[in-house]
Motif scaffolding. Sequence first.
Motif, PDB file in Angstrom:
ATOM      1  N   ARG A  56     -48.291   7.775 -27.020  1.00 41.84           N
ATOM      2  CA  ARG A  56     -46.908   7.326 -26.821  1.00 41.84           C
ATOM      3  C   ARG A  56     -46.886   5.906 -26.261  1.00 41.84           C
ATOM      4  N   ILE A  58     -45.694   2.690 -24.064  1.00 37.80           N
ATOM      5  CA  ILE A  58     -45.209   2.615 -22.684  1.00 37.80           C
ATOM      6  C   ILE A  58     -43.873   1.875 -22.683  1.00 37.80           C
ATOM      7  N   ASP A  59     -42.904   2.455 -21.980  1.00 32.90           N
ATOM      8  CA  ASP A  59     -41.587   1.803 -21.856  1.00 32.90           C
ATOM      9  C   ASP A  59     -41.752   0.573 -20.970  1.00 32.90           C
ATOM     10  N   PRO A  60     -41.472  -0.627 -21.485  1.00 35.44           N
ATOM     11  CA  PRO A  60     -41.715  -1.835 -20.669  1.00 35.44           C
ATOM     12  C   PRO A  60     -40.799  -1.941 -19.460  1.00 35.44           C
ATOM     13  N   SER A  61     -39.705  -1.146 -19.450  1.00 41.19           N
ATOM     14  CA  SER A  61     -38.765  -1.273 -18.322  1.00 41.19           C
ATOM     15  C   SER A  61     -39.169  -0.393 -17.136  1.00 41.19           C
ATOM     16  N   GLN A  62     -40.100   0.556 -17.325  1.00 37.60           N
ATOM     17  CA  GLN A  62     -40.420   1.447 -16.213  1.00 37.60           C
ATOM     18  C   GLN A  62     -41.408   0.772 -15.253  1.00 37.60           C
ATOM     19  N   ILE A  78     -43.609  -3.324 -28.728  1.00 35.69           N
ATOM     20  CA  ILE A  78     -42.504  -2.443 -28.338  1.00 35.69           C
ATOM     21  C   ILE A  78     -41.998  -1.740 -29.591  1.00 35.69           C
ATOM     22  N   CYS A  79     -41.911  -0.442 -29.522  1.00 28.61           N
ATOM     23  CA  CYS A  79     -41.454   0.315 -30.687  1.00 28.61           C
ATOM     24  C   CYS A  79     -39.943   0.496 -30.625  1.00 28.61           C
ATOM     25  N   GLY A  80     -39.313   0.713 -31.760  1.00 31.99           N
ATOM     26  CA  GLY A  80     -37.865   0.917 -31.818  1.00 31.99           C
ATOM     27  C   GLY A  80     -37.314   0.287 -33.073  1.00 31.99           C
TER      28      GLY A  80
END
Length: 584
Positions: A56, A58-62, A78-80
């Motif tokens: 998975r 990693i969420d860059p905002s966390q 960044i995925c999306g």
Amino acid sequence: MDLLQSYAEDNDGDLGPHSSPEPSPPRLLPSKSAAPKVDDTTLALTVAKTNQTLARPIDPSQHAVAFNPTYDQLWAPICGPAHPYAKDGIAQGMRNHKLGFVEDAAIGSFLFDEQYNTFQRYGYAADPCASTGNEYVGDLDALKQNDGISVYNIRQQEQKRRRIELKKEDEGQGAEGPGEEEEAAAAEAENPATDTWLMKNKKSPWAGKKEGLQGELTEEQKKYAEEYAKKKGEERGEGGREKAEVVSDKSTFHGKEERDYQGRSWIAPPKDAKATNDHCYIPKRLVHTWSGHTKGVSAIRFFPKHGHLILSAGMDTKVKIWDVFNSGKCMRTYMGHSKAVRDISFCNDGTKFLTAGYDKNIKYWDTETGKVISTFSTGKIPYVVKLHPDDEKQNILLAGMSDKKIVQWDMNTGQITQEYDQHLGAVNTITFVDDNRRFVTSSDDKSLRVWEFGIPVVIKYISEPHMHSMPSISLHPNTNWLAAQSLDNQILIYSTRERFQLNKKKRFAGHIVAGYACQVNFSPDGRFVMSGDGEGRCWFWDWKSCKVFRTLKCHEGVCIGCEWHPLEQSKVATCGWDGLIKYW
């Protein structure tokens, strides 16, 4: 050796006395582990879950990561969903709608109206997203029932009914077969774009007004129409302009005698009238009250140069002149307007004066006899009237009208000699400056305009976004400055020199005048600025420091006008909407 023998025997069972011992392979002890026993299924699930976590992104905002990510995970993109306009180069700031970027749809207004109204009426419309034009959205049952027609189509039954009607009419005209003309007429009658169709379908919203449907007027209607036309013609008068209301002019003298024992007129100034001092003081107490108007007083004017009489314009349609010097009584009443009097103005020697009323008339009166010398009107309401200040041009009258014009008359001939037509709202003030070669006007359009006298071209136009309407303007005694009463509760000062600039260092505030045309004025020595306000007070400011010097509670309601006495320089007159004129 015996011990080892016995240990082997214990382990391997009974060996015969004659059998030779064979060496056996060493046996391993079972392995020990602290982990609980896990079956294969649970183990497989755990491994899959771990792999999934590791895969998975990693969420860059966390701010905290609950596991040890790999190098690939840390540096993965960044995925999306991709930005829809990234390739076109449209930045985030290019949004023209809160949900993103909206493109214009290429649909004609008529087509849009057709589909919109069809949906409102029948419940279906063409699907705007469909690539082919045959797909519909909405009530498909209604679509089948109506054969997919729009509101602008004529239904088959309606066409058939019209054909039958047309046929009946043709049969009534003659039994001959339909010729080419009849066929053309029938085709025309079925075309909604023709006058024939409009006349036939009188209920249609496009049918317009019907010609020839009006029947004959009755005698009563004819009589009314004639009277109405006659009345309108009288109102319009010559040249098609609206005429003002006509009232018989009369005047009443209230004094003891019109001439004294020496034969002098009652308007003659006292012989020893001269300024008692050259230094003005602010009044402190009430000296006299004049009450005679039955409604509010809209303006007051002292007799020029001497101030022994004061003229007042009332909302009760009357103009009165009062004695200031001797008896303090009303000397004469002038009645010639049918509605409230808006403005008054003396000529230079005080023997005549102008009045402007809401009955659209401007009247020129003889002060002594009370006779009307002449009446002027353009059919519009005059808001301000002024005579040219030069002694040799006292026959020139300027009036600011409700139709945005400043009209100039020659009173000797009664003709309009000039119209200054640039303002965008009713004209409120006319102030002569620069040795009377120019004049400044203010208007409801929140602007000031400077004109060369006699030339209808604006030489200076002052309009700023912060400006408000200025219903009263007064000239400083040294003629270098104009004080303008601004409806944002302040008095602004403009220079009368070439540039007509706002003096930003001088502004007088503290009073509440929003919505009222309260008069602003100067003391004769120029040391004080005075103004009425909407709460019945009269305010005095120091010209140099711009500080409030004193306020007097003068009237109940609005204190609309204030004048400083030209000779007795510590005395002031005020008027208000309570119908009183007070002398301080």
